[in-house]
Design an enzyme around this catalytic site. Structure first.
Site, PDB file in Angstrom:
ATOM      1  N   MET A   6      10.570  24.495   1.263  1.00  0.00           N
ATOM      2  CA  MET A   6       9.805  23.617   0.385  1.00  0.00           C
ATOM      3  C   MET A   6      10.711  22.779  -0.521  1.00  0.00           C
ATOM      4  O   MET A   6      10.460  21.598  -0.750  1.00  0.00           O
ATOM      5  CB  MET A   6       8.846  24.447  -0.483  1.00  0.00           C
ATOM      6  CG  MET A   6       7.963  23.591  -1.382  1.00  0.00           C
ATOM      7  SD  MET A   6       6.910  24.579  -2.449  1.00  0.00           S
ATOM      8  CE  MET A   6       5.764  25.280  -1.266  1.00  0.00           C
ATOM      9  N   ARG A  48     -10.237  -0.173  15.190  1.00  0.00           N
ATOM     10  CA  ARG A  48     -10.073   0.556  13.936  1.00  0.00           C
ATOM     11  C   ARG A  48     -11.033  -0.104  12.956  1.00  0.00           C
ATOM     12  O   ARG A  48     -12.241   0.020  13.136  1.00  0.00           O
ATOM     13  CB  ARG A  48      -8.589   0.482  13.521  1.00  0.00           C
ATOM     14  CG  ARG A  48      -8.119   1.650  12.719  1.00  0.00           C
ATOM     15  CD  ARG A  48      -6.626   1.613  12.442  1.00  0.00           C
ATOM     16  NE  ARG A  48      -6.236   0.477  11.587  1.00  0.00           N
ATOM     17  CZ  ARG A  48      -5.007   0.285  11.095  1.00  0.00           C
ATOM     18  NH1 ARG A  48      -4.045   1.142  11.369  1.00  0.00           N
ATOM     19  NH2 ARG A  48      -4.737  -0.748  10.336  1.00  0.00           N
ATOM     20  N   LYS A  65       0.840  -1.214   0.000  1.00  0.00           N
ATOM     21  CA  LYS A  65       0.000   0.000   0.000  1.00  0.00           C
ATOM     22  C   LYS A  65       0.870   1.258   0.000  1.00  0.00           C
ATOM     23  O   LYS A  65       2.076   1.189   0.287  1.00  0.00           O
ATOM     24  CB  LYS A  65      -0.882  -0.028   1.255  1.00  0.00           C
ATOM     25  CG  LYS A  65      -0.073  -0.087   2.550  1.00  0.00           C
ATOM     26  CD  LYS A  65      -0.942  -0.422   3.757  1.00  0.00           C
ATOM     27  CE  LYS A  65      -0.094  -0.561   5.008  1.00  0.00           C
ATOM     28  NZ  LYS A  65      -0.919  -0.900   6.189  1.00  0.00           N
ATOM     29  N   TYR A  79      15.042  30.537   6.406  1.00  0.00           N
ATOM     30  CA  TYR A  79      13.915  31.286   6.968  1.00  0.00           C
ATOM     31  C   TYR A  79      13.970  31.333   8.491  1.00  0.00           C
ATOM     32  O   TYR A  79      14.186  30.317   9.148  1.00  0.00           O
ATOM     33  CB  TYR A  79      12.594  30.644   6.576  1.00  0.00           C
ATOM     34  CG  TYR A  79      12.228  30.749   5.119  1.00  0.00           C
ATOM     35  CD1 TYR A  79      12.269  31.973   4.441  1.00  0.00           C
ATOM     36  CD2 TYR A  79      11.808  29.618   4.415  1.00  0.00           C
ATOM     37  CE1 TYR A  79      11.926  32.052   3.107  1.00  0.00           C
ATOM     38  CE2 TYR A  79      11.452  29.694   3.082  1.00  0.00           C
ATOM     39  CZ  TYR A  79      11.515  30.917   2.428  1.00  0.00           C
ATOM     40  OH  TYR A  79      11.161  30.995   1.106  1.00  0.00           O
TER      41      TYR A  79
HETATM   42  C1  LIG Z   1      -0.171  -1.765   6.920  1.00  0.00           C
HETATM   43  C2  LIG Z   1      -0.758  -3.057   7.342  1.00  0.00           C
HETATM   44  C3  LIG Z   1       0.061  -4.186   7.507  1.00  0.00           C
HETATM   45  C4  LIG Z   1       1.581  -4.109   7.486  1.00  0.00           C
HETATM   46  O1  LIG Z   1       2.006  -3.492   8.678  1.00  0.00           O
HETATM   47  P1  LIG Z   1       3.572  -3.271   9.032  1.00  0.00           P
HETATM   48  O2  LIG Z   1       3.540  -2.788  10.425  1.00  0.00           O
HETATM   49  O3  LIG Z   1       4.079  -2.242   8.074  1.00  0.00           O
HETATM   50  O4  LIG Z   1       4.235  -4.578   8.872  1.00  0.00           O
HETATM   51  C5  LIG Z   1      -0.545  -5.395   7.750  1.00  0.00           C
HETATM   52  N1  LIG Z   1      -1.901  -5.496   7.847  1.00  0.00           N
HETATM   53  C6  LIG Z   1      -2.710  -4.427   7.731  1.00  0.00           C
HETATM   54  C7  LIG Z   1      -4.177  -4.599   7.864  1.00  0.00           C
HETATM   55  C8  LIG Z   1      -2.173  -3.166   7.501  1.00  0.00           C
HETATM   56  O5  LIG Z   1      -2.968  -2.104   7.424  1.00  0.00           O
END
Ligand SMILES: *Cc1c(COP(=O)(O)O)cnc(C)c1O
Length: 378
Positions: A317, A133, A35, A269
């Protein structure tokens, strides 16, 4: 042309890291989390390297990410685990993307999409075992399982997985870990008693993969460790090498120009840095537009001409300044912001520690303006 700035990504390291993660979880398949553009490393390239390293699954947050993998010709199992209303579900099913389902209404939406796609959806029922979550709460779990099984009986859904996610796997020994594993076992048992026959039960992120063999089940879902970074708080024991991992990304930039300035010169800055004596300043042409946190002002270190140097003054930036004293630094020399650490450069973990964040954020935020340069592809 030399790149002004670049994030060099070592795909051989990604392959080796995934193979190593497979050895840490011998009884399980490996899903590599790719991701957020492969944690900033480049989703498609990393996905290919991860598959070469032995991963059999890829994990995305969003359906659009999974579809981008398919558009790149990647045919491996792909799971997308954040599915709000209004997502392109029919396209996801036609592309053979697995979906995580943590809410009753999503079963109905996916069943409708399956009718339209003319093929059953592969879903992973997601339990909230204590992260609060995504996923169904214990109270929502039985109704979710029943709804999914009803859709399965109609031929619209295949329940192929049961999953959850850990809140504190990076804190070995925390009592929440055992509690979550227990809740997960309960959720799996309830689903199986109701008639679910999951192909894969999965709970572990990187920290769980590396430290909780009792929780590997059928599949582990490492992310940050695929990229060679340790999921644990930075102690000597928790360095990536301790787990056989190697950081894959090296972020560097050319020196754009150097100049001699007198003692007492205010730099960048706000003049948050003032030279203590006559000195040479080197201009590094990356800034928060490239994902270098502005909070790195006077805080993070960069390797230039063989020495680590603290960023001098405000990160802008597009640029920041290093005070190199009387050292011989020239325009065109390369500064290394972070990398594996082989040559004395800081690591992404060092940046994270300096900034009070985690290495995930450091690598993932490297901006789109920075070209990714791949090495070690096969
Ligand atoms: C991002 C994520 C992972 C991987 O987590 P890491 O801590 O980067 O290994 C695994 N499962 C879910 C559901 C995630 O959102």
């Amino acid at each position: 042309m030399e790149t002004l700035a670049e994030a060099r990504v070592d795909l051989a390291a990604v392959r080796a890291n995934v193979a190593t993660l497979g050895e840490h979880a011998p009884g399980a398949q490996v899903l590599a989390a790719v991701k957020a553009d492969g944690y900033g490393h480049g989703m498609v390239q990393v996905a290919r390297a991860a598959l070469q390293g032995g991963a059999t699954w890829l994990g995305c947050a969003y359906v659009e990410e999974a579809l981008a993998l398919r558009a790149a010709g990647i045919g491996a199992r792909v799971l997308a685990w954040i599915v709000p209303p209004g997502q392109p579900l029919t396209a996801a099913l036609r592309a053979g993307v697995d979906l995580a389902v943590g809410a009753r209404w999503l079963v109905d939406d996916i069943a409708a999409a399956a009718r339209e796609a003319g093929r059953p959806a592969r879903v992973h029922l997601k339990a909230d075992t204590g992260l609060s979550r995504g996923g169904a709460t214990p109270a929502e779990w039985a109704p979710l399982v029943d709804a999914a099984l009803a859709a399965q009986a109609e031929g619209l859904i295949d329940v192929v997985g049961v999953m959850s996610h850990l809140a504190r796997a990076d804190e070995p020994g925390d009592p929440s870990i055992a509690a979550q594993i227990g809740h997960f076992r309960d959720a799996v048992e309830l689903a199986e008693k109701a008639g679910v026959r999951p192909e894969v039960r999965h709970l572990c992120n990187s920290a769980g993969t590396l430290s909780l063999p009792e929780a590997h089940f059928d599949l582990v879902r490492p992310g940050i460790s695929v990229y060679g970074l340790s999921p644990f708080a930075p102690t000597e024991l928790a360095r990536p090498e301790a787990y056989g991992l190697r950081p894959a990304m090296t972020l560097s930039a050319q020196v754009a120009m150097v100049k001699r300035v007198p003692e007492g010169s205010g730099v960048s800055y706000g003049h948050r840095y003032v030279t203590g004596r006559e000195s040479t300043l080197a201009l590094i042409p990356v800034g928060y537009g490239d994902g270098i946190p502005r909070a790195a002002t006077n805080t993070a270190d960069v390797l230039l001409a063989g020495r680590r140097r603290r960023i001098a003054g405000t990160v802008c930036m597009d640029q920041f300044v290093l005070d190199v004293g009387d050292d011989d630094v020239r325009a065109g020399d390369r500064a290394v912001l972070f990398g594996p650490g082989d040559h004395g450069e800081p690591t992404a973990q060092d940046w994270a520690a300096a900034l009070g964040t985690i290495s995930w954020e450091i690598v993932t935020r490297v901006g789109a303006r920075v070209p990714r340069v791949y090495e070690g592809s096969v």
